[in-house]
Design an enzyme around this catalytic site. Structure first.
Site, PDB file in Angstrom:
ATOM      1  N   ASP A  12      17.728  55.440  34.806  1.00  0.00           N
ATOM      2  CA  ASP A  12      16.838  56.483  35.353  1.00  0.00           C
ATOM      3  C   ASP A  12      15.746  56.985  34.402  1.00  0.00           C
ATOM      4  O   ASP A  12      15.524  58.206  34.300  1.00  0.00           O
ATOM      5  CB  ASP A  12      17.687  57.685  35.816  1.00  0.00           C
ATOM      6  CG  ASP A  12      18.662  57.344  36.944  1.00  0.00           C
ATOM      7  OD1 ASP A  12      18.677  56.180  37.383  1.00  0.00           O
ATOM      8  OD2 ASP A  12      19.415  58.242  37.361  1.00  0.00           O
ATOM      9  N   CYS A  56      24.077  60.832  34.813  1.00  0.00           N
ATOM     10  CA  CYS A  56      24.066  59.438  35.259  1.00  0.00           C
ATOM     11  C   CYS A  56      24.514  58.455  34.177  1.00  0.00           C
ATOM     12  O   CYS A  56      25.185  57.475  34.481  1.00  0.00           O
ATOM     13  CB  CYS A  56      22.700  59.088  35.834  1.00  0.00           C
ATOM     14  SG  CYS A  56      22.424  59.958  37.409  1.00  0.00           S
ATOM     15  N   LYS A  96      19.631  53.741  43.611  1.00  0.00           N
ATOM     16  CA  LYS A  96      20.849  54.471  43.982  1.00  0.00           C
ATOM     17  C   LYS A  96      20.490  55.850  44.506  1.00  0.00           C
ATOM     18  O   LYS A  96      19.426  56.383  44.179  1.00  0.00           O
ATOM     19  CB  LYS A  96      21.789  54.570  42.770  1.00  0.00           C
ATOM     20  CG  LYS A  96      21.162  55.317  41.604  1.00  0.00           C
ATOM     21  CD  LYS A  96      22.063  55.327  40.393  1.00  0.00           C
ATOM     22  CE  LYS A  96      21.448  56.084  39.247  1.00  0.00           C
ATOM     23  NZ  LYS A  96      21.232  57.524  39.497  1.00  0.00           N
TER      24      LYS A  96
HETATM   25  C1  VGL Z   1      20.501  62.496  37.560  1.00  0.00           C
HETATM   26  C2  VGL Z   1      20.966  64.536  38.455  1.00  0.00           C
HETATM   27  C3  VGL Z   1      20.533  64.114  39.699  1.00  0.00           C
HETATM   28  C4  VGL Z   1      20.497  61.628  36.340  1.00  0.00           C
HETATM   29  C5  VGL Z   1      20.081  62.041  38.790  1.00  0.00           C
HETATM   30  O1  VGL Z   1      19.755  60.613  36.306  1.00  0.00           O
HETATM   31  O2  VGL Z   1      21.238  61.955  35.396  1.00  0.00           O
HETATM   32  N1  VGL Z   1      20.948  63.738  37.405  1.00  0.00           N
HETATM   33  N2  VGL Z   1      20.086  62.861  39.855  1.00  0.00           N
END
Ligand code: VGL
Ligand code: ZN
Length: 212
Positions: free
Chosen positions: A17, A160, A115
């Site tokens: 991410d 994540c 995702k």
């Molecule tokens: C994430 C919160 C919501 C992350 C993704 O990438 O850690 N955290 N969505």
């Protein structure tokens, strides 16, 4: 696992991410998120196998606080699968916030896993959604490719990255989190809890400097 690790064709770098919304100025900015990009690019050059994940939500996603009347970001709700943290609206499919950071060398990747695209379920982990049952398909990929060790970098360390590392470990992979190629959000001690959990589960924490 420490000094002078050599990287083999059985190793995979999982980059979680590294998207605009998790960087400074983004909707769910992780402090210093963009600062890991040069480190991630440098380490990715040493791997044959690089997988990126991309948080990829529909606008009506259940994890977004504005979709719940009277709720604020960082409050929680109870869903069928358990307690869910509510987040600011982030990484909406097709928006600039969902794009990878522009300096991330995405061409190094041989797979991109999206995702969190089902509106009723969040997905922190690169392997399973937050019900810990619904697969993203990455586990099948790792097994079919006969990959053995999963190195993890990216955002956010305590969400994540943590869930991805733990699911990979539970599935039987050797797992090492590259600490200085990650940054955390740190809600209520979540970074310290992440380190405790890694220790308990036999997930190694390594530094970039350990790679030749
Ligand atoms: C994430 C919160 C919501 C992350 C993704 O990438 O850690 N955290 N969505
Ligand atoms: Zn998300």
């Amino acid at each position: 696992m420490d000094l002078n690790m050599t990287i083999s064709d059985r190793d995979v770098l999982l980059v979680i991410d590294v998207q605009n919304d998790f960087c400074t100025g983004g909707a769910l900015a992780v402090p210093g998120g963009e600062k890991i990009v040069p480190a991630v690019n440098r380490i990715a050059q040493k791997f044959t196998n690089v997988v990126l994940t991309q948080d990829w939500h529909p606008r009506e996603h259940v994890s977004f606080a504005p979709n719940h009347e009277g709720k604020q970001p960082f409050q929680t709700i109870e869903l069928d699968y358990g307690t869910q943290m509510l987040w600011p609206t982030h990484c909406v499919q097709g928006t600039a916030g969902a794009e990878f950071h522009r300096e991330l060398e995405v061409l190094r990747a041989n797979l991109v896993v999206r995702k969190g695209f089902r509106h009723g379920i969040d997905s922190y982990s690169a392997l399973f959604e937050n019900d810990h049952k619904t697969p993203t398909g990455l586990l099948g990929y790792l097994r079919e490719r006969e990959l053995k060790t999963v190195f993890v970098a990216g955002l956010a360390l305590d969400f994540c990255v943590r869930f991805s590392a733990e699911d990979a470990r539970a599935a039987g992979f050797e797992v090492a989190v590259i600490e200085n190629a990650c940054r955390g959000i740190d809600l209520d001690g979540s970074v310290a809890a992440t380190h405790r959990s890694f220790r308990e589960r036999g997930i190694s924490v390594v530094s970039l400097e350990a790679f030749p």
